[in-house]
Scaffold this motif. Structure first.
Motif, PDB file in Angstrom:
ATOM      1  N   LEU A  69       1.021  -1.401   0.024  1.00 22.42           N
ATOM      2  CA  LEU A  69       0.033  -0.074  -0.118  1.00 22.42           C
ATOM      3  C   LEU A  69       1.038   1.242  -0.113  1.00 22.42           C
ATOM      4  CD1 LEU A  69      -2.661   1.488   0.289  1.00 22.42           C
ATOM      5  CD2 LEU A  69      -2.682   1.150   2.798  1.00 22.42           C
ATOM      6  N   ILE A  70       0.822   2.039  -0.858  1.00 18.48           N
ATOM      7  CA  ILE A  70       1.527   3.496  -1.049  1.00 18.48           C
ATOM      8  C   ILE A  70       0.696   4.473  -0.545  1.00 18.48           C
ATOM      9  CG2 ILE A  70       2.351   4.916  -2.738  1.00 18.48           C
ATOM     10  CD1 ILE A  70       2.919   2.550  -4.513  1.00 18.48           C
ATOM     11  N   ARG A 103       2.987   8.403  -6.250  1.00 21.71           N
ATOM     12  CA  ARG A 103       2.090   7.005  -6.346  1.00 21.71           C
ATOM     13  C   ARG A 103       2.143   6.507  -7.805  1.00 21.71           C
ATOM     14  NH1 ARG A 103      -1.989  10.475  -4.384  1.00 21.71           N
ATOM     15  NH2 ARG A 103      -3.234  10.337  -5.915  1.00 21.71           N
ATOM     16  N   GLU A 104       2.034   7.187  -8.691  1.00 19.08           N
ATOM     17  CA  GLU A 104       2.014   6.439 -10.196  1.00 19.08           C
ATOM     18  C   GLU A 104       3.640   5.922 -10.264  1.00 19.08           C
ATOM     19  OE1 GLU A 104       0.915   9.537 -12.935  1.00 19.08           O
ATOM     20  OE2 GLU A 104      -1.133   9.451 -11.937  1.00 19.08           O
ATOM     21  N   ASP A 155       0.709   8.542  -0.360  1.00 21.06           N
ATOM     22  CA  ASP A 155       1.197   9.692  -0.558  1.00 21.06           C
ATOM     23  C   ASP A 155       0.124  10.520  -1.078  1.00 21.06           C
ATOM     24  OD1 ASP A 155       3.080  11.742  -1.725  1.00 21.06           O
ATOM     25  OD2 ASP A 155       4.604  10.471  -1.184  1.00 21.06           O
ATOM     26  N   GLN A 168       4.074   2.831  -7.978  1.00 24.74           N
ATOM     27  CA  GLN A 168       3.099   1.758  -8.525  1.00 24.74           C
ATOM     28  C   GLN A 168       3.674   1.232  -9.929  1.00 24.74           C
ATOM     29  OE1 GLN A 168      -1.102   2.928  -9.305  1.00 24.74           O
ATOM     30  NE2 GLN A 168      -1.786   0.754  -9.015  1.00 24.74           N
ATOM     31  N   VAL A 203      -0.113  -3.856  -6.006  1.00 23.14           N
ATOM     32  CA  VAL A 203      -0.028  -2.423  -5.308  1.00 23.14           C
ATOM     33  C   VAL A 203      -1.320  -1.775  -5.240  1.00 23.14           C
ATOM     34  CG1 VAL A 203       1.241  -0.198  -5.692  1.00 23.14           C
ATOM     35  CG2 VAL A 203       2.189  -2.344  -6.594  1.00 23.14           C
ATOM     36  N   HIS A 204      -1.589  -1.066  -4.106  1.00 22.08           N
ATOM     37  CA  HIS A 204      -2.744  -0.269  -3.915  1.00 22.08           C
ATOM     38  C   HIS A 204      -2.227   1.230  -3.498  1.00 22.08           C
ATOM     39  CE1 HIS A 204      -5.244  -3.862  -4.049  1.00 22.08           C
ATOM     40  NE2 HIS A 204      -4.481  -4.375  -3.508  1.00 22.08           N
ATOM     41  N   CYS A 205      -3.062   2.068  -3.710  1.00 19.34           N
ATOM     42  CA  CYS A 205      -2.707   3.494  -3.308  1.00 19.34           C
ATOM     43  C   CYS A 205      -3.736   4.191  -2.609  1.00 19.34           C
ATOM     44  CB  CYS A 205      -2.294   4.140  -4.635  1.00 19.34           C
ATOM     45  SG  CYS A 205      -0.982   3.578  -5.710  1.00 19.34           S
TER      46      CYS A 205
END
Length: 238
Positions: free
Chosen positions: A6-7, A15-16, A9, A19, A29-31
């Motif tokens: 999990l990111i 984030r991109e 920010d 990811q 990956v989740h944001c």
């Protein structure tokens, strides 16, 4: 199992970027843009690793780190600014495992993520339990419940230990009266909370001291032997 990250920010570009790099390495990956959104996600999902910016709108990354560590052994990597030295130290003391400094080097970050996830999963593997071991060990004015990984004070109050704190205390109890260097502690703990080339062992000692109410200015249980390491003074009751 595919590692899950999990990111957290508020910068969509970061984030991109993260990811994209982590997805290329096979991570799920989740944001989330805020700590509050991260908490909502984590309420219904489990992850191996949380990467979060210290300076988030609303609840900051240090507060989220502290709250996550109270209830979880998830891996935590902080994303910090180059001038956030104090925040990095506080973050480690709150329970973060590692940190990376902006501007980010994605290759370094992926390497750190991979190493931390491996240590997290290794730490979660149950260790064999000796048949003759007692579930509650007495030392000084404390008891250690090894089944529930809790400290019990003289009044019966209980304090939960993280895996790293429990491992460190167990090493100290096995080696009471002997000075242990940081390298020796590293070898015996073999836990994800040791990150080479930083002060993780010192931070872990500080966290354990606080839970044992051992004044760092005049410690009675965990003594710093300057230039050598640490000495644990209390022995197990017979």
């Amino acid at each position: 199992m595919t590692p899950r990250v999990l990111i957290v920010d508020d910068d969509p570009l970061i984030r991109e970027l993260l990811q994209a790099y982590l997805s290329q390495e096979g991570y799920e990956v989740h944001c989330a843009a805020t700590a509050e959104l991260a908490e909502t996600f984590l309420a219904g999902q489990t992850v191996d690793l949380v990467m979060l910016d210290i300076r988030l709108p609303g609840k900051d990354g240090l507060t989220l780190t502290r709250e996550l560590r109270v209830r979880s052994e998830v891996g935590i990597i902080l994303i910090t600014g180059r001038n956030d030295e104090i925040d990095r130290i506080v973050g480690l003391e709150c329970g973060a495992d590692d940190y990376v400094i902006k501007p980010l080097n994605p290759r370094e970050l992926v390497s750190r993520a991979k190493n931390l996830i491996r240590r997290v999963r290794h730490a979660q593997t149950p260790a064999p339990v000796a048949a003759a071991s007692k579930p509650v060990k007495q030392f000084a004015d404390w008891a250690l419940d090894t089944d529930r990984r809790r400290l019990i004070d003289a009044a019966g109050g209980e304090t939960l230990l993280t895996h790293g704190e429990y491992q460190l205390l167990s090493v100290f109890l096995r080696n009471s009266g002997h000075t242990l260097s940081r390298d020796q502690l590293m070898d015996q703990i073999r836990n994800r909370e040791w990150v080479p080339n930083d002060r993780s062992i010192d931070v872990l000692v500080g966290r354990l001291r606080r839970k044992l109410h051992d004044d760092p200015a005049e410690p009675q249980l965990i003594i710093t032997i300057h230039g050598a390491g640490y000495l644990f003074t209390a022995s197990l009751a017979a």
